[in-house]
Design a protein around this motif. Structure first.
Motif, short mmCIF file in Angstrom:
data_model
loop_
_atom_site.label_atom_id
_atom_site.label_comp_id
_atom_site.label_asym_id
_atom_site.label_seq_id
_atom_site.Cartn_x
_atom_site.Cartn_y
_atom_site.Cartn_z
N ASN A 84 -4.69 -0.51 -8.34
CA ASN A 84 -5.65 -0.40 -7.24
C ASN A 84 -5.94 -1.78 -6.69
O ASN A 84 -6.13 -2.72 -7.45
CB ASN A 84 -6.96 0.21 -7.76
CG ASN A 84 -6.96 1.71 -7.62
OD1 ASN A 84 -6.30 2.25 -6.73
ND2 ASN A 84 -7.66 2.38 -8.50
N SER A 85 -5.96 -1.87 -5.36
CA SER A 85 -6.35 -3.13 -4.74
C SER A 85 -7.69 -2.87 -4.05
O SER A 85 -7.88 -1.80 -3.46
CB SER A 85 -5.27 -3.54 -3.73
OG SER A 85 -5.85 -4.15 -2.61
N GLU A 86 -8.59 -3.82 -4.14
CA GLU A 86 -9.93 -3.62 -3.54
C GLU A 86 -9.83 -3.39 -2.05
O GLU A 86 -10.57 -2.60 -1.49
CB GLU A 86 -10.80 -4.84 -3.82
CG GLU A 86 -11.63 -4.65 -5.06
CD GLU A 86 -12.51 -5.82 -5.36
OE1 GLU A 86 -12.94 -6.52 -4.42
OE2 GLU A 86 -12.74 -6.04 -6.56
N THR A 87 -8.88 -4.08 -1.42
CA THR A 87 -8.82 -3.99 0.04
C THR A 87 -7.80 -2.97 0.53
O THR A 87 -7.94 -2.42 1.61
CB THR A 87 -8.45 -5.37 0.63
OG1 THR A 87 -7.27 -5.82 -0.04
CG2 THR A 87 -9.58 -6.36 0.46
N LYS A 88 -6.75 -2.71 -0.28
CA LYS A 88 -5.65 -1.87 0.23
C LYS A 88 -5.54 -0.50 -0.42
O LYS A 88 -4.66 0.28 -0.09
CB LYS A 88 -4.32 -2.62 0.04
CG LYS A 88 -4.26 -3.95 0.82
CD LYS A 88 -2.88 -4.55 0.77
CE LYS A 88 -2.86 -5.83 -0.03
NZ LYS A 88 -1.57 -6.42 -0.26
N PRO B 181 0.83 -1.22 0.00
CA PRO B 181 0.00 0.00 0.00
C PRO B 181 0.86 1.26 0.00
O PRO B 181 1.89 1.31 0.67
CB PRO B 181 -0.78 -0.10 1.31
CG PRO B 181 -0.73 -1.53 1.70
CD PRO B 181 0.56 -2.08 1.16
#
Ligand code: AMP
Ligand code: GLY
Length: 433
Positions: free
Chosen positions: A382-386, A361
């Protein structure tokens, strides 16, 4: 006007940004772009030349601008010509100036462009014999494209033999290293010099300094570039005249006369100034990265105007104008990180340009509010969670602006300190003279 930019890194972001601020432009699309470029312009996911053509047709793009060399050497300009969609860049035949180092060296020899002495080999034993024979330090270069890592600067014969083994025997760059150029190592001041050209006339750009080695004081491996700045201290009419006269113009004319096709687009001359004489180290058929990030912000003429002058062969009609502001780009790269799997250590990755981890991140971007600082995004997704995470070796370009080089570098370094991701590493000597 709708402009489609083809690129995925910091150079593409700076090109897209330039078009976004162009009064002739209504919309900019970037393909494939990245999660950071998408904060400024719409990104689409066309990757092959055929997919890019489909996208340009679907979007009714008025202009297409190519960032990296690979679509060019694969003939994207020839493909677009059949559809009559305006595109900036050399056609496939002309992209050989970057696609084959041996070709360009031979052309320089034929037309008298200053360059290091060299020979070309496709047999590793003969290449090794040559190294023993010449005695002086050499640079061993893979003939074909190797993502900027195919040139090995050697201190002695032992290094050079290792380089031959690396490229020709272990074939780390596969067929790109089947043929190698071995050239005399030159010593001097290295600069990046760019021109726009319509195949006949040329318009020179300001000079940039690229920092190729991974670590401070030019130590470590060659990278794609760890930072840059412009204007260069040697920039000026005299240097421009010399480079245009001795290198850029002869190459453009010499190529056209030899092959019967014009070289159109951007010509990147990687030069070593040996004494006063500019020697060509490499020719590239595109903007440099991270040079574009410090040169394009200085461009005052709309890039759309220059693009159409190139395409229509009327470049000589108008000269591009540039500001005298200083820009300094410091690259935040993926450094050393511990690799974990199921909570257990798998050892360390050394970091870019060697193996590096991804998916860390990125924090602190929201703290950058300085109007003199712009971030051009390179290896991010882009990460969905981070949220936004690292996704490449060169992650961010932090570009500072100032009235002096010192001011520009102060802005870049003050802002890079506000950013964090695991393993983040940067050179501390960009723009330090
Ligand atoms: P190239 O892939 O040809 O651009 O080379 C990569 C880098 O290697 C250049 O930017 C230079 O720093 C260095 N290099 C290439 N050729 C030479 C040379 N003949 N002498 C000294 N350094 C060189
Ligand atoms: N900065 C070097 C390159 O773009 O090839």
């Amino acid at each position: 006007m709708k402009v489609l930019v083809v690129d995925s890194g910091g150079r593409g972001h700076s090109i897209a940004w330039q078009f976004k601020n162009d009064p002739n432009v209504k919309e900019v699309i970037c393909t494939p772009g990245n999660a950071g470029i998408a904060l400024d312009v719409r990104c689409e996911n066309a990757r092959t030349n055929e997919e890019i053509l489909e996208l340009a047709k679907k979007e009714k793009a008025d202009l297409v601008f190519i960032g990296p060399e690979s679509p060019l050497t694969k003939g994207i300009v020839d493909l677009f010509a059949s559809e009559k969609i305006p595109i900036v860049g050399p056609q496939r035949k002309a992209a050989i100036l970057e696609g084959s180092k041996a070709y360009t060296k031979m052309l320089c020899r034929e037309i008298g462009v200053p360059a290091a002495e060299f020979e070309v080999f496709d047999n590793p034993e003969k290449a090794k014999d040559y190294i023993e024979y010449v005695k002086y330090p050499v640079v061993v270069k893979a003939d074909g494209l190797a993502q900027g890592k195919g040139s090995i600067v050697c201190s002695d014969a032992k290094d050079a033999i290792n380089a031959i083994n690396h490229l020709m025997v272990e074939k780390v760059f596969e067929e790109a290293g089947q043929k190698v150029v071995i050239e005399k190592r030159l010593y001097g001041t290295e600069i990046s010099f760019f021109v726009f050209t319509d195949g006949d006339a040329l318009a020179p750009m300001p000079v940039a300094q690229d920092y190729k080695r991974a670590y401070d004081n030019d130590e470590g491996l060659n990278t794609g570039g760890m930072g840059s700045y412009s204007p260069h201290r040697l920039e000026g009419d005299e240097l421009t005249r010399l480079v245009c006269e001795k290198v850029a113009m002869p190459l453009i004319k010499g190529f056209r006369e030899k092959e019967g096709v014009p070289y159109k687009g951007i010509l990147y001359c990687g030069l070593m100034l040996v004494g006063d004489i500019p020697h060509l180290l490499e020719a590239n058929v595109r903007f440099g990265d991270p040079e574009a990030e410090v040169i394009l912000p200085r461009l005052k003429t709309p890039l759309t105007d220059i693009s159409f002058q190139i395409i229509n062969g009327v470049l000589s009609e108008k000269r591009a104008e540039w500001s005298q502001d200083f820009y300094c780009d410091v690259v935040a790269a993926a450094g050393r990180t511990k690799q974990m799997k199921h909570g257990r250590s798998k050892g360390w990755y050394p970091g870019y340009p060697a193996r590096y981890g991804k998916g860390y991140p990125i924090s602190g971007l929201e703290n950058i509010q300085d109007p003199d600082c712009k971030i051009f995004f390179a290896g991010v997704s882009n990460s969905e969670t981070k949220g936004m995470v690292t996704d490449g070796g060169r992650v961010l370009h932090i570009v500072g602006r100032g009235n002096t080089l010192q001011d520009a570098r102060t802005v870049a370094y003050a802002n890079i300190e506000k950013i964090h991701f695991d393993g983040m590493r940067y050179r501390t000597d960009i723009g330090k003279e």
